[in-house]
Design a protein around this motif. Structure first.
Motif, PDB file in Angstrom:
ATOM      1  N   SER A 288       0.852  -1.192   0.000  1.00 45.39           N
ATOM      2  CA  SER A 288       0.000   0.000   0.000  1.00 45.39           C
ATOM      3  C   SER A 288       0.885   1.237   0.000  1.00 45.39           C
ATOM      4  CB  SER A 288      -0.913   0.010   1.220  1.00 45.39           C
ATOM      5  OG  SER A 288      -1.793  -1.089   1.213  1.00 45.39           O
ATOM      6  N   PRO A 289       0.949   1.971  -1.106  1.00 45.42           N
ATOM      7  CA  PRO A 289       1.810   3.153  -1.174  1.00 45.42           C
ATOM      8  C   PRO A 289       1.109   4.411  -0.680  1.00 45.42           C
ATOM      9  CG  PRO A 289       0.888   2.721  -3.334  1.00 45.42           C
ATOM     10  CD  PRO A 289       0.372   1.638  -2.428  1.00 45.42           C
ATOM     11  N   VAL A 290       1.874   5.280  -0.047  1.00 44.54           N
ATOM     12  CA  VAL A 290       1.401   6.634   0.240  1.00 44.54           C
ATOM     13  C   VAL A 290       2.533   7.584  -0.097  1.00 44.54           C
ATOM     14  CG1 VAL A 290       2.073   6.498   2.686  1.00 44.54           C
ATOM     15  CG2 VAL A 290       0.395   8.191   1.953  1.00 44.54           C
ATOM     16  N   MET A 291       2.234   8.648  -0.802  1.00 40.29           N
ATOM     17  CA  MET A 291       3.211   9.662  -1.164  1.00 40.29           C
ATOM     18  C   MET A 291       2.908  10.913  -0.347  1.00 40.29           C
ATOM     19  SD  MET A 291       3.516   7.354  -3.523  1.00 40.29           S
ATOM     20  CE  MET A 291       4.732   6.694  -4.660  1.00 40.29           C
ATOM     21  N   ALA A 292       3.771  11.256   0.570  1.00 41.80           N
ATOM     22  CA  ALA A 292       3.522  12.415   1.434  1.00 41.80           C
ATOM     23  C   ALA A 292       4.842  13.098   1.750  1.00 41.80           C
ATOM     24  CB  ALA A 292       2.839  11.976   2.722  1.00 41.80           C
ATOM     25  N   HIS A 293       4.902  14.407   1.499  1.00 41.67           N
ATOM     26  CA  HIS A 293       6.135  15.139   1.792  1.00 41.67           C
ATOM     27  C   HIS A 293       5.893  16.467   2.494  1.00 41.67           C
ATOM     28  CE1 HIS A 293       4.953  16.438  -2.316  1.00 41.67           C
ATOM     29  NE2 HIS A 293       5.308  17.636  -1.861  1.00 41.67           N
ATOM     30  N   ALA A 294       4.653  16.755   2.877  1.00 41.10           N
ATOM     31  CA  ALA A 294       4.383  17.993   3.603  1.00 41.10           C
ATOM     32  C   ALA A 294       5.049  17.930   4.980  1.00 41.10           C
ATOM     33  CB  ALA A 294       2.879  18.207   3.754  1.00 41.10           C
ATOM     34  N   LYS A 295       5.802  18.960   5.314  1.00 38.81           N
ATOM     35  CA  LYS A 295       6.528  18.952   6.595  1.00 38.81           C
ATOM     36  C   LYS A 295       5.579  18.833   7.777  1.00 38.81           C
ATOM     37  CE  LYS A 295       9.041  22.638   5.536  1.00 38.81           C
ATOM     38  NZ  LYS A 295      10.049  23.726   5.681  1.00 38.81           N
TER      39      LYS A 295
ATOM     40  N   GLY B 244      15.801  12.094  -5.726  1.00 41.67           N
ATOM     41  CA  GLY B 244      15.916  12.405  -7.154  1.00 41.67           C
ATOM     42  C   GLY B 244      15.660  13.845  -7.532  1.00 41.67           C
ATOM     43  N   THR B 245      14.572  14.440  -7.035  1.00 48.50           N
ATOM     44  CA  THR B 245      14.263  15.829  -7.388  1.00 48.50           C
ATOM     45  C   THR B 245      14.281  16.667  -6.108  1.00 48.50           C
ATOM     46  OG1 THR B 245      11.893  15.262  -7.346  1.00 48.50           O
ATOM     47  CG2 THR B 245      12.977  15.334  -9.493  1.00 48.50           C
ATOM     48  N   LEU B 246      15.452  16.915  -5.616  1.00 45.04           N
ATOM     49  CA  LEU B 246      15.631  17.639  -4.358  1.00 45.04           C
ATOM     50  C   LEU B 246      15.232  19.106  -4.478  1.00 45.04           C
ATOM     51  CD1 LEU B 246      19.074  16.698  -2.752  1.00 45.04           C
ATOM     52  CD2 LEU B 246      16.794  16.231  -1.855  1.00 45.04           C
ATOM     53  N   ASP B 247      14.677  19.641  -3.413  1.00 43.87           N
ATOM     54  CA  ASP B 247      14.638  21.080  -3.202  1.00 43.87           C
ATOM     55  C   ASP B 247      14.704  21.308  -1.686  1.00 43.87           C
ATOM     56  OD1 ASP B 247      12.051  20.892  -2.080  1.00 43.87           O
ATOM     57  OD2 ASP B 247      11.065  21.524  -3.897  1.00 43.87           O
ATOM     58  N   GLU B 248      14.789  22.559  -1.286  1.00 42.50           N
ATOM     59  CA  GLU B 248      14.991  22.858   0.134  1.00 42.50           C
ATOM     60  C   GLU B 248      13.826  22.364   0.990  1.00 42.50           C
ATOM     61  OE1 GLU B 248      17.474  25.647  -2.256  1.00 42.50           O
ATOM     62  OE2 GLU B 248      15.415  24.897  -2.351  1.00 42.50           O
ATOM     63  N   TYR B 249      12.613  22.504   0.488  1.00 33.48           N
ATOM     64  CA  TYR B 249      11.442  22.080   1.260  1.00 33.48           C
ATOM     65  C   TYR B 249      11.436  20.565   1.432  1.00 33.48           C
ATOM     66  CZ  TYR B 249       6.623  21.623   2.830  1.00 33.48           C
ATOM     67  OH  TYR B 249       5.500  21.321   3.562  1.00 33.48           O
ATOM     68  N   TRP B 250      11.622  19.848   0.316  1.00 33.70           N
ATOM     69  CA  TRP B 250      11.602  18.390   0.397  1.00 33.70           C
ATOM     70  C   TRP B 250      12.760  17.860   1.245  1.00 33.70           C
ATOM     71  CZ3 TRP B 250       9.755  14.954  -4.182  1.00 33.70           C
ATOM     72  CH2 TRP B 250       8.444  15.302  -4.520  1.00 33.70           C
ATOM     73  N   SER B 251      13.897  18.522   1.180  1.00 38.43           N
ATOM     74  CA  SER B 251      15.034  18.091   1.995  1.00 38.43           C
ATOM     75  C   SER B 251      14.690  18.143   3.479  1.00 38.43           C
ATOM     76  CB  SER B 251      16.253  18.974   1.711  1.00 38.43           C
ATOM     77  OG  SER B 251      16.669  18.823   0.370  1.00 38.43           O
ATOM     78  N   ASP B 252      14.049  19.219   3.895  1.00 41.46           N
ATOM     79  CA  ASP B 252      13.625  19.329   5.295  1.00 41.46           C
ATOM     80  C   ASP B 252      12.659  18.212   5.657  1.00 41.46           C
ATOM     81  OD1 ASP B 252      15.157  21.601   5.599  1.00 41.46           O
ATOM     82  OD2 ASP B 252      13.480  23.005   5.437  1.00 41.46           O
TER      83      ASP B 252
END
Length: 266
Positions: free
Chosen positions: A41-48, A66-74
């Motif tokens: 069961s996959p879930v895609m979640a990156h909200a801090k 793969g597609t880093l940015d400052e928000y996703w890194s945190d």
């Protein structure tokens, strides 16, 4: 052993582990579909604001840079820290390691949280430990899997992770000084964007339900490789191969898996 590994595949199908993916834009859809195809069961979640809670309820965490940015890194660092504190398994896919100083910086911070499994191509594994001057060309490997074995051993010793070097032959090494060679797969798979990311996601699903994390990694890599081998026979190119691999992951039989499994100890 072949039948035992097939039982691992059945376990994933039966338990349907929740896999929390913080992955990249390029592969989200394919990653989710591959996980669904094997029964996870996959879930895609990156909200801090929610990654800590999502990591807490998930069975396993996958971080793909793969597609880093400052928000996703945190968000990745919050999730990795949460998994580490909760002693929850997590998988690190160091996409493009060595390409930029920023990417290397984030990787070093993530590694402080001791990933359960690190899965990357040879150039990425080499770049993480800076043990070789080999350049990383985008997210493609410019070194062979065998070139990275010493670097993988360094990561195993430093972080206690199982390390998988993907390539024509996938090499898995661990703290028990075991080395497994998975020789399943097909060259056309390198023409499909993100199959390495799929491999990491499948590895996470197996890691979630298996006590032996080395065996989990070996089984996941073999399953995807066999799916690729069998799918190539009915594919006209990379586009249909990608589609057929998802289907094959879903309908794979024990006979197909056992007949084609090509795993050995080094």
């Amino acid at each position: 052993m072949e039948k035992t590994r097939w039982k691992h595949i059945q376990t994933v199908r039966e338990q349907s582990p929740l896999v929390h993916n913080i992955t990249n834009y390029v592969v989200m859809n394919n990653t989710a579909n591959a996980l669904l195809a094997i029964g996870a069961s996959p879930v895609m979640a990156h909200a801090k604001a929610e990654v800590k809670d999502m990591t807490t309820i998930a069975d396993v965490l996958l971080i793909n840079i793969g597609t880093l940015d400052e928000y996703w890194s945190d968000a990745m660092l919050i999730a990795a820290e949460t998994a580490h504190v909760l002693d929850k398994p997590w998988v690190l896919d160091p996409v493009g390691a060595g390409a930029t100083p920023y990417r290397n910086q984030i990787l070093q911070k993530l590694l402080e949280y001791s990933p359960t499994v690190i899965r990357g191509n040879a150039s990425e594994i080499l770049a993480i430990v800076k043990s070789n001057a080999s350049a990383t060309k985008g997210v493609d490997s410019t070194a062979s899997s065998m070139d990275a074995v010493q670097a993988a051993r360094h990561l195993v010793n430093q972080y206690g992770s199982v390390v998988c070097i993907s390539g024509e032959t996938d090499i898995i090494v661990d703290q028990k000084n075991q080395t497994f060679l998975v020789k399943n797969g097909h060259p056309m798979m390198t023409k499909v964007t993100g199959l390495g990311c799929t491999a990491s996601a499948l590895t996470a699903a197996f890691v979630a339900v298996m006590e032996d994390k080395t065996e989990a990694t070996v089984t996941a890599m073999a399953l995807l490789g066999i799916a690729g081998e069998r799918s190539e026979k009915e594919s006209h190119g990379p586009g249909s191969l990608q589609m057929n691999i998802i289907d094959k992951l879903y309908v794979m039989t024990e006979m197909e898996f056992v007949e084609q499994l090509n795993v050995s100890r080094a």
